[in-house]
Design an enzyme around this catalytic site. Structure first.
Site, PDB file in Angstrom:
ATOM      1  N   GLY A 113     -43.609 -89.895 -64.366  1.00  0.00           N
ATOM      2  CA  GLY A 113     -44.901 -89.360 -64.795  1.00  0.00           C
ATOM      3  C   GLY A 113     -45.185 -89.793 -66.229  1.00  0.00           C
ATOM      4  O   GLY A 113     -46.303 -90.148 -66.567  1.00  0.00           O
ATOM      5  N   GLU A 163     -54.753 -84.839 -73.828  1.00  0.00           N
ATOM      6  CA  GLU A 163     -54.418 -85.736 -74.949  1.00  0.00           C
ATOM      7  C   GLU A 163     -54.823 -87.159 -74.571  1.00  0.00           C
ATOM      8  O   GLU A 163     -54.029 -88.101 -74.664  1.00  0.00           O
ATOM      9  CB  GLU A 163     -52.920 -85.652 -75.249  1.00  0.00           C
ATOM     10  CG  GLU A 163     -52.441 -84.206 -75.396  1.00  0.00           C
ATOM     11  CD  GLU A 163     -50.952 -84.069 -75.668  1.00  0.00           C
ATOM     12  OE1 GLU A 163     -50.605 -83.288 -76.563  1.00  0.00           O
ATOM     13  OE2 GLU A 163     -50.154 -84.744 -75.001  1.00  0.00           O
ATOM     14  N   CYS A 184     -41.754 -83.917 -81.219  1.00  0.00           N
ATOM     15  CA  CYS A 184     -41.967 -85.271 -80.670  1.00  0.00           C
ATOM     16  C   CYS A 184     -42.368 -86.285 -81.746  1.00  0.00           C
ATOM     17  O   CYS A 184     -42.020 -87.453 -81.674  1.00  0.00           O
ATOM     18  CB  CYS A 184     -43.007 -85.241 -79.549  1.00  0.00           C
ATOM     19  SG  CYS A 184     -44.671 -85.619 -80.076  1.00  0.00           S
TER      20      CYS A 184
END
Lengths: 659, 659
Positions: free
Chosen positions: B186, B319, B415
Site C-alpha cells: 500500500g 495528504e 516520520c
C-alpha cells in the site's frame, strides 16, 4: 385575545409580478411535491416516513420509527406553509388534507400532552434525557408555530389546543423547581415559538417559559454536562465523534449566558433562530439588557461575519461562523436556512426598533441567498450557497466536499425547501411592520394591505416592478380620512431617493433609514417613490483578505455574479475595467425578464494553456485584452449548464506611484 | 561486487559554509535527540518504544508492542542517517551504538527471515494479510536501505546479511507462483530499496522482485480487494472509516497499472517513493516503457501540480494531490517528506537522463520546502508547509486544522525528522551524478570529491558561498592528467551564466541544462562559474486561479516570502510596486548571514479597521500609500514570533485601457 404585532395575512394580497411567480411555485409545486414526499410517494426519493411515524405513534399503524430524530418538524413546517398560503387564497382540498394531518397529530399526542414520534415510538423511557443532541424542543417549537399559524389562517382551534397542551406539558418538565429540569434545547426554536404562541394565548406562562429557556442558556454548572452524566455518557450522534455537541458548547451558543456573548459563533442556523426568539422576548418584555445583547450580536454578525449575499456561516464543519472578516468565497457554507433565520431575526429587531439597517440586511438575504436557495423551476435547491465555484476543483479537492455546483432535488434532505415555502408564504410579515406609531414599509413588493387602526382602517396599495425598476407607486384608500404615519424605507444602497405626494415633490428626511409621513390620509392619496438603481461597485473591508483587489456589482438589492455560460471558463482571469460604464441588458431564455449587466473588462490573453510553464520568470506579465463582462443576478446562478461562478471579481485599479 | 552508480560518500567532504551548519545540526542535535527518543528518554515526548519493540521481538524483554504499525521504520531511518554521517566522519561512539542496534535487529529476525516487530509480537498469524494498509513491505524497504547504507559506510556485513535474508523471504512469499501472493505494498518503498540492494548484491532476484512489485500494481482482479475478502473484510484503520485505503485505490497509486497512469494522484509521499523506484528500475533495466511512464508522470507533477517551493500535495485529506493547476496556498499540505521523496525521484531521473530540469526541481525542493521543514535551531519541524498563513484564521476556520503556524518539537510524530537527517547525510548523492560519459555537477555546494575513473582518479573541489553569492570556484587535482567530461548545471533561474577556464572566458553551450567540458584535465586546472542572481519576479500559469494578479520573488534557488514580523499584519493589503527596484539586505538576529530583499510596494492606507463598514459602495477604492516590503527566504520563515506569512503577493500591474 390579544392582537398580534404582525400583519394579518388575510388582509394582504400579493400583486407583485416578481413574487407572484414564486408564490405560485410554492402553491403548485413545492407544497404538493412535499406532501407526496412526506407520504413516501415520490419515486426515487429517499423515504421520508414522516406521516407514517405519526400513524405509528397514534396506534393507527404498525411498524418502526424511521428518519432523523427531528423528522416531525418536516410535517410541522409543511402545515405552517399551508396555513400561510390559505390566508391569502382559500383552497378546500389543501385545507381538508391539512385538517386530516392535524387530527392524526392530535391522535399521536400522549395523554400527558407529550408529542414527539421518535421518542414515543422508539425510546419512551429516554424522553427529555438528551436536550443537547436530540431536537425534542426544536420539534415542539415547529409544531407550536404550525398550530398558531393554522389557527390564524383558519380559526380552527384543534392544533392550537394540541400545542397548548404540549406547551403546558413542557412547562411542567422545565423550570426552576426542585423536581424540574433546568435545561434548554441544543437547537433553539422553542423560544421563538413560545413567543409566537404567547401572542395568541396571552398566557404569561408561555412568555415565562421562553424567558426561562433563554436565561438558563450557558449557565454553570452546565446542563449539557449534567444530563450527559445522568444518561451514562452516551451520545446520539456517536458516529460523528464522541459527544462533540456536548463538548463544543459554542456550537449551540451555550458556552456562555447570552448576556455575556460578544460574537456570533457556532451553528449559524441555531444562532439566528435563538436570536429571533431573544429579540421577540426583549421587545415584548421591554427588556433593555436583552435588547443590548441582540444589538451587540447583530452588529458583530452583520458588520464582521456576513457575506455580501446575506449568507452567514463561513465554514462547513459545524455549519458555523468562523471569525471576524474570515469570509472565504469558495469554501463558504452559507446555508439557505441560515439566511431565512437571519430574516426572522431582522424582522423581530424591526418590531423593537425601526432601523432601516435591519430591513437592509433582511432584503439582502431575501433577494440573494434565500432566492438562490431555490431554482427558477422551484424543483431544485441549494443548501450551500458559495460566492465562488470552480467545478473542476470541487471534483478533486476535498475542501469543497460540501459544495454542489448544481442544485439538488430537494428531497435529499428536507430542512430547506419547506423553510423556503414558509418564508415565501409569510412574506407579508416582512414587507410591513406595524409599530405603535407607524406602519413601516420595509420591502417594496407589490401588494394590497388593509390595516386595522383601532376604530378606523386604511388600505395601502403598492405597485411597481421591483427589484428591476426604480419607481414604486403607493396609493391610499380609506372610508374616512385617517391620521396616521407611514414610514417608507430608504435603502442604504440607494444614493438619491425622491418622493412625490399627490403630485408634489416633498423633501425627504430620513430617520434611521425611514422617511416618516404623518398626516391625515384620504382615499386617493398617492405616493410616487423613486429609488434610483445605478449599478454600484462594492468593495470589502480591508480585513477581508479574500476580497482585496476585488469588487462586486450590486444594483438595487441584487448582488450580481459572473457565470462561465456568459463569460467563458477561468473567471479568475477576468478583470473589471476602471471605467464604470455599465449597460443594462435584458436576460433571455431561462433568464427572460431578468436584468443583466454588461461591464467593460479584460481577460488574460488566451494562450494555449498547456504550452505555458507553470512558473515563468520576469518581464512577461500576462498580457490582457479587452473583454466585455456579463453579470447576472446571483439568485439566478446555476440555472443553466454546470460551470464556474464568482461574485467578487478582480478589479483594474489606479496605479499609485511608490515614493 | 558491482560498483554503485552513486557517489561513494567516503570520497566526499562537505566544506560548504551553508551546509556545514546543517550537517553539524544533524550530527550534534538530530541524531542524539532521536536516539534518546527511540529509547523513550526524552522528557514529555510521546513514547516511541521502537527499540523496546525489537527487544520484545528478540525475546530479550517482556511486554506488548507499542506504536504505529510502521514503528520499526524509525529505527531503520535512524540507522541509515547514522551510516551516511559515518562515511564523512568517523565516530566510534555512534558506530558502537549502531552495532548494538544491529545485533538487536538480527536477534529479532525470525528463523525464516521475516522481520517486523509489530506482526512478530502482536499478530504473527496475520503476516502478509493486509498489504494495502499495514506497511509491512514499507518497513522492510527502510530496513534494507539501512542495511545497504551501513554496509557501504562501515563494510560491516551483519545488517546487510539480515536484510538479504529478509529480501529472500519476501521473494519466496511474493511472485507469480500458484502458492505465492500476487500482491504489492500500500505504501511503496520496497521497490526503491530492492533496487538499491541489487546495486550491492548484483542478485538478479532482487531486481526481478522489484520489477514484480512495480508491474503487479493496479492489475485486475485487484489484489487489495482479494486480500480484503480473504481476511474477512477487516480494516486496520477502521477508526478512519470503512477500509478507505482499500476502496480508494488511487490513494496508493494502485488504481491502474503504472503504464496506464497519466497524472500524479493520491498520497504524495507514496507517489514519489514509488516513482523513485520505477525510475531506478527503468534505468538499470533499460526499460523504455517505464522511462516514458516516469517522464509522463514527472511532467504532469512538475508542470501542473507542484508549488513554487517544490512542495507537492495540494490537500490535507489523503495528504494528496488534487488536480491540474489547483494549488491553494493557505490550505496546501505540501509535506516535508513529499519534497524529500521528490528529490529522490529527481536523482534517479538524472541517472537515467542528464536533463537539468530534474536538477532544477531537486534544487527547488531542497532549498525551499525541505529546508523549511526544520527550524534553524534543528529542534523544531514542519510536516505541513503552506505558502500562506494567517494565524487568526487557522484558529477559527477548520479548513486549516492541518496547518501549524509554528514548527513543532519533532517527536510528536517520527516520520519527518529522520528523513531530513537521511537526506542531509547523503547530500553528496544529489550534488553529483556519475554517468557513463560525464560527471554531472548538479548542485553548487562546497565540497571535495574524488572519483574513480577506472585506472585513474580525479579530485574536484567546489568553493563558494551559494546560495547567497553567484561565484563558484572549481579546481581539479589528479596525479596524472585525465581525459574526461565535467558537466556543469546551468540553472533555469539564471539568465546569463558565464565560465572562465584557467583564466580564459569560454563560450558556454548548454545541452539540456548542462555545460559539457571534455578535455584532458591536469592538476591545478580551475573553473570559475558565475551564476548571476538577480531578484526575479515569478508569475504563475493562468490556470492557477489562486495566484492571478500575484507574483513571488526568487533569487538564485531561493523563493522568498513576506512575514508579519517585518511587514506588519494583514499582508493581503500589501502590493508589490511595478518598479522592480530591489535592494539586498543582510539579515540580523536569527536571520544573520541570510540575504533579505527590500522591494518597493504599497499598502492599503491604514484606517481604523472597525470604523469601516464591511461593504462600501462606489468611488472610494481603498487608498494606498507607499510602503517598502521586506522579503526573507521562505526556508527561514516562522523562526521568529508567530505571525502571518505569504509567498504570493498582490502586484501592481500596468493599466491596460479597455477598447
Amino acid at each position: 385575545m390579544k392582537q398580534s404585532s404582525d400583519i394579518d395575512l388575510h388582509y394582504l394580497t400579493l400583486t407583485d409580478p416578481f413574487w407572484r411567480d414564486y408564490q405560485r411555485l410554492v402553491r403548485d409545486v413545492v407544497l404538493p411535491y412535499q406532501w407526496a414526499a412526506l407520504n413516501d410517494q415520490v419515486a426515487d426519493a429517499q423515504p421520508s416516513h414522516a406521516i407514517e411515524n405519526f400513524r405509528i405513534a397514534a396506534g393507527q399503524s404498525q411498524g418502526e420509527f424511521y428518519g432523523m430524530v427531528f423528522q416531525d418538524s418536516d410535517v410541522a413546517k409543511w402545515l405552517e406553509a399551508v396555513a400561510w398560503m390559505l390566508c391569502q387564497q382559500p383552497d378546500e382540498g389543501l385545507e381538508t388534507t391539512a385538517d386530516g394531518v392535524i387530527e392524526l397529530i392530535a391522535a399521536a399526542q400522549q395523554p400527558d400532552g407529550y408529542l414527539n414520534t421518535y421518542f414515543t415510538v422508539k425510546a419512551p423511557e429516554a424522553r427529555w434525557t438528551n436536550l443537547a443532541e436530540c431536537h425534542e424542543l426544536y420539534c415542539a417549537g415547529h409544531m407550536i408555530e404550525a398550530g398558531v399559524a393554522y389557527y390564524r389562517a383558519t380559526g380552527k382551534p384543534l392544533l392550537l389546543q394540541v400545542v397548548c397542551r404540549l406547551a403546558d406539558h413542557i412547562d411542567g418538565i422545565f423550570g426552576p423547581g426542585e423536581h424540574q429540569l433546568h435545561g434548554y434545547p441544543g437547537h433553539p426554536e422553542i423560544e421563538l415559538a413560545l413567543m409566537i404562541l404567547h401572542e395568541v394565548t396571552d398566557n404569561p406562562r408561555h412568555l415565562e417559559l421562553a424567558r426561562y429557556f433563554v436565561e438558563q442558556r450557558g449557565r454553570e454548572p452546565h446542563f449539557y454536562d449534567s444530563e450527559y452524566q445522568r444518561r451514562g455518557c452516551t451520545s446520539y450522534w456517536h458516529n460523528y465523534g464522541p459527544a462533540w455537541m456536548v463538548l463544543d458548547k459554542a456550537y449551540s451558543q451555550a458556552h456562555l449566558p447570552i448576556a455575556q456573548q460578544e460574537t456570533a459563533v457556532g451553528h449559524a442556523v441555531r444562532f439566528v433562530y435563538l436570536m429571533a426568539g431573544v429579540a421577540h422576548l426583549a421587545h415584548v418584555s421591554r427588556d433593555e439588557e436583552k435588547r443590548q445583547s441582540c444589538r451587540r450580536l447583530w452588529n458583530n454578525m452583520t458588520q464582521r461575519r456576513m457575506y455580501i449575499t446575506g449568507g452567514i456561516g463561513s465554514q462547513s464543519q459545524g455549519e458555523a461562523f468562523t471569525g471576524d472578516y474570515d469570509l472565504p468565497n469558495d469554501t463558504a457554507y452559507t446555508e439557505s436556512c441560515a439566511s431565512i433565520g437571519l430574516m426572522m431575526f431582522a424582522r423581530r429587531m424591526l418590531q423593537m426598533e425601526a432601523d432601516g439597517e435591519y430591513a437592509d440586511v433582511m432584503e439582502r438575504a431575501l433577494y440573494n441567498t434565500v432566492l438562490a436557495g431555490m431554482a427558477l423551476d422551484g424543483k431544485h435547491f441549494f443548501y450551500v450557497n458559495p460566492l465562488e465555484v470552480h467545478p473542476a476543483a470541487i471534483r478533486c479537492n476535498h475542501i469543497y466536499d460540501h459544495v454542489k455546483p448544481v442544485r439538488q432535488q430537494w428531497f435529499g434532505c428536507a430542512c430547506c425547501p419547506p423553510n423556503i415555502a414558509r418564508i415565501l408564504g409569510s412574506l407579508g410579515h416582512y414587507i410591513y411592520t406595524q409599530t405603535e406609531d407607524a406602519l413601516l414599509v420595509n420591502l417594496y413588493i407589490g401588494s394590497e394591505l388593509t390595516v386595522d387602526l383601532g376604530s378606523q382602517s386604511l388600505t395601502l396599495r403598492q405597485r411597481g416592478n421591483y427589484p428591476w425598476d426604480e419607481v414604486i407607486e403607493l396609493s391610499v384608500d380609506c372610508p374616512v380620512p385617517v391620521t396616521t404615519t407611514l414610514a417608507l424605507r430608504l435603502p442604504a444602497w440607494c444614493p438619491s431617493p425622491s418622493l412625490i405626494l399627490n403630485g408634489q415633490a416633498i423633501l425627504l428626511e430620513a430617520r434611521r433609514g425611514y422617511a416618516y409621513l404623518t398626516r391625515q390620509w384620504s382615499a386617493g392619496d398617492t405616493l410616487r417613490l423613486t429609488l434610483p438603481m445605478p449599478v454600484r461597485r462594492v468593495r470589502s473591508h480591508p480585513g477581508v483578505r479574500q476580497n482585496q483587489g476585488k469588487a462586486a456589482l450590486q444594483r438595487g438589492p441584487l448582488v450580481y455574479c459572473l457565470e462561465q455560460a456568459d463569460n467563458g471558463a477561468d473567471l479568475h482571469n477576468l478583470r473589471l475595467s476602471e471605467r464604470q460604464d455599465y449597460q443594462l441588458v435584458a436576460g433571455e431564455g431561462v433568464l427572460a425578464g431578468k436584468t443583466l449587466i454588461r461591464a467593460s473588462g479584460e481577460r488574460v490573453a488566451a494562450i494555449e494553456g498547456a504550452a505555458q510553464p507553470l512558473y515563468r520568470f520576469d518581464g512577461d506579465i500576462a498580457p490582457r485584452q479587452a473583454h466585455p463582462l456579463l453579470f447576472i443576478p446571483y439568485f439566478c446562478w446555476a440555472n443553466r449548464a454546470e460551470g464556474e461562478m464568482r461574485v467578487w471579481v478582480d478589479e483594474q485599479s489606479p496605479t499609485v506611484p511608490c515614493r
